[in-house]
Scaffold this motif. Structure first.
Motif, PDB file in Angstrom:
ATOM      1  N   GLY A  19       0.795  -1.225   0.000  1.00 26.23           N
ATOM      2  CA  GLY A  19       0.000   0.000   0.000  1.00 26.23           C
ATOM      3  C   GLY A  19       0.827   1.275   0.000  1.00 26.23           C
ATOM      4  N   GLU A  20       1.982   1.241  -0.629  1.00 28.91           N
ATOM      5  CA  GLU A  20       2.817   2.449  -0.686  1.00 28.91           C
ATOM      6  C   GLU A  20       2.124   3.511  -1.534  1.00 28.91           C
ATOM      7  N   GLY A  21       2.417   4.756  -1.224  1.00 29.35           N
ATOM      8  CA  GLY A  21       1.874   5.887  -1.986  1.00 29.35           C
ATOM      9  C   GLY A  21       2.936   6.429  -2.915  1.00 29.35           C
ATOM     10  N   ASP A  22       3.748   7.362  -2.408  1.00 32.93           N
ATOM     11  CA  ASP A  22       4.788   7.950  -3.257  1.00 32.93           C
ATOM     12  C   ASP A  22       6.149   7.289  -3.041  1.00 32.93           C
ATOM     13  N   PHE A  23       6.214   6.242  -2.230  1.00 32.74           N
ATOM     14  CA  PHE A  23       7.416   5.443  -1.990  1.00 32.74           C
ATOM     15  C   PHE A  23       8.505   6.201  -1.227  1.00 32.74           C
ATOM     16  N   SER A  24       8.175   7.306  -0.607  1.00 34.30           N
ATOM     17  CA  SER A  24       9.184   8.049   0.149  1.00 34.30           C
ATOM     18  C   SER A  24       9.620   7.285   1.401  1.00 34.30           C
ATOM     19  N   PHE A  25       8.695   6.568   2.034  1.00 32.22           N
ATOM     20  CA  PHE A  25       9.069   5.756   3.198  1.00 32.22           C
ATOM     21  C   PHE A  25      10.044   4.660   2.781  1.00 32.22           C
ATOM     22  N   THR A  26       9.775   4.016   1.663  1.00 32.68           N
ATOM     23  CA  THR A  26      10.646   2.949   1.186  1.00 32.68           C
ATOM     24  C   THR A  26      12.038   3.487   0.874  1.00 32.68           C
ATOM     25  N   LEU A  81      -1.155  -0.460  -4.934  1.00 33.74           N
ATOM     26  CA  LEU A  81      -2.348  -0.917  -5.651  1.00 33.74           C
ATOM     27  C   LEU A  81      -2.441  -0.263  -7.033  1.00 33.74           C
ATOM     28  N   ASP A  82      -1.979   0.960  -7.148  1.00 31.44           N
ATOM     29  CA  ASP A  82      -2.115   1.723  -8.388  1.00 31.44           C
ATOM     30  C   ASP A  82      -1.129   1.274  -9.462  1.00 31.44           C
ATOM     31  N   SER A  83      -1.503   1.574 -10.713  1.00 27.99           N
ATOM     32  CA  SER A  83      -0.568   1.355 -11.818  1.00 27.99           C
ATOM     33  C   SER A  83       0.396   2.541 -11.852  1.00 27.99           C
ATOM     34  N   LYS A  84       1.440   2.412 -12.630  1.00 30.29           N
ATOM     35  CA  LYS A  84       2.415   3.509 -12.713  1.00 30.29           C
ATOM     36  C   LYS A  84       1.787   4.773 -13.288  1.00 30.29           C
ATOM     37  N   GLU A  85       0.840   4.616 -14.188  1.00 28.43           N
ATOM     38  CA  GLU A  85       0.149   5.785 -14.755  1.00 28.43           C
ATOM     39  C   GLU A  85      -0.668   6.508 -13.680  1.00 28.43           C
ATOM     40  N   GLU A  86      -1.353   5.704 -12.849  1.00 26.10           N
ATOM     41  CA  GLU A  86      -2.132   6.293 -11.757  1.00 26.10           C
ATOM     42  C   GLU A  86      -1.216   6.953 -10.718  1.00 26.10           C
ATOM     43  N   LEU A  87      -0.097   6.304 -10.436  1.00 25.63           N
ATOM     44  CA  LEU A  87       0.864   6.875  -9.489  1.00 25.63           C
ATOM     45  C   LEU A  87       1.355   8.236  -9.965  1.00 25.63           C
ATOM     46  N   LYS A  88       1.631   8.314 -11.259  1.00 26.07           N
ATOM     47  CA  LYS A  88       2.133   9.573 -11.827  1.00 26.07           C
ATOM     48  C   LYS A  88       1.122  10.701 -11.632  1.00 26.07           C
ATOM     49  N   TYR A 134       0.711  11.054  -7.352  1.00 24.96           N
ATOM     50  CA  TYR A 134       1.910  11.419  -6.589  1.00 24.96           C
ATOM     51  C   TYR A 134       3.031  11.823  -7.555  1.00 24.96           C
ATOM     52  N   PRO A 135       3.275  13.100  -7.719  1.00 24.34           N
ATOM     53  CA  PRO A 135       4.323  13.546  -8.648  1.00 24.34           C
ATOM     54  C   PRO A 135       5.721  13.021  -8.314  1.00 24.34           C
ATOM     55  N   THR A 136       5.959  12.691  -7.047  1.00 22.71           N
ATOM     56  CA  THR A 136       7.293  12.219  -6.666  1.00 22.71           C
ATOM     57  C   THR A 136       7.432  10.696  -6.714  1.00 22.71           C
ATOM     58  N   ALA A 137       6.364   9.989  -7.031  1.00 15.48           N
ATOM     59  CA  ALA A 137       6.398   8.521  -6.986  1.00 15.48           C
ATOM     60  C   ALA A 137       7.379   7.932  -7.997  1.00 15.48           C
TER      61      ALA A 137
END
Length: 168
Positions: A69-76, A116-123, A126-129
């Motif tokens: 369930g990561e969002g912009d992957f900043s925690f990772t 859960l999102d695709s890379k297109e949805e992430l873009k 979340y601009p920083t994803a």
């Protein structure tokens, strides 16, 4: 002719002297209070620093960690950077003591981050994803998109992984 009660000049001088003394005392008190406050702030700052030093990340570089369930992957990015830094410190410590026993790899475990999102949805969301995903690849972490964490067993990519030390 008439007697002065308490001598006028003497009384006047004592009032002026008393006023100066009160002013001086209040200034001294203000300086003392400021000094005490400064001491309290220094103690508080020291306590805060000690508490930050005591704070520990509940993961070690030897663990395999699945992040769901990561969002912009900043925690990772932060976690992977931490693990790499710990291993670099260990490598430097070991290599300075015995260069033959220095570890050659980054760390035993690995980090796999999912969303859960695709890379297109992430873009879009979340601009920083996407820059964070690129950074994670450089740091040695793995990223998988379109993963439903409520049904991890059916995911083909995750199917080969039997277990993780930590699930976050």
């Amino acid at each position: 002719m008439g007697k002065h009660r308490g001598g006028g000049k003497k009384k006047g001088k004592s009032l002026i002297a008393r006023a100066k003394q009160l002013r001086t005392n209040s200034q001294k008190k203000a300086v003392r209070n400021a000094h005490e406050r400064k001491k309290q702030l220094a103690k508080q700052k020291k306590r805060n620093l000690e508490n930050r030093k005591k704070a520990k990340i509940p993961y070690t570089p030897d663990e395999s960690i699945l992040l769901v369930g990561e969002g912009d992957f900043s925690f990772t990015v932060s976690l992977q950077s931490y693990c790499n830094k710990v291993m670099e410190t260990l490598r430097n410590t070991v290599s300075s003591n015995d260069s033959k026993s220095a570890p050659k790899r980054k760390h035993k475990g690995f980090i796999l981050a999912t969303c859960l999102d695709s890379k297109e949805e992430l873009k879009k969301k979340y601009p920083t994803a996407l820059p964070n995903i690129e950074k994670l690849k450089q740091l040695g972490a793995y990223v998988v998109d379109k993963v439903d964490c409520t049904d991890l067993k059916s995911n083909i990519v995750l199917g080969y992984i039997q277990s993780f030390w930590q699930l976050t």
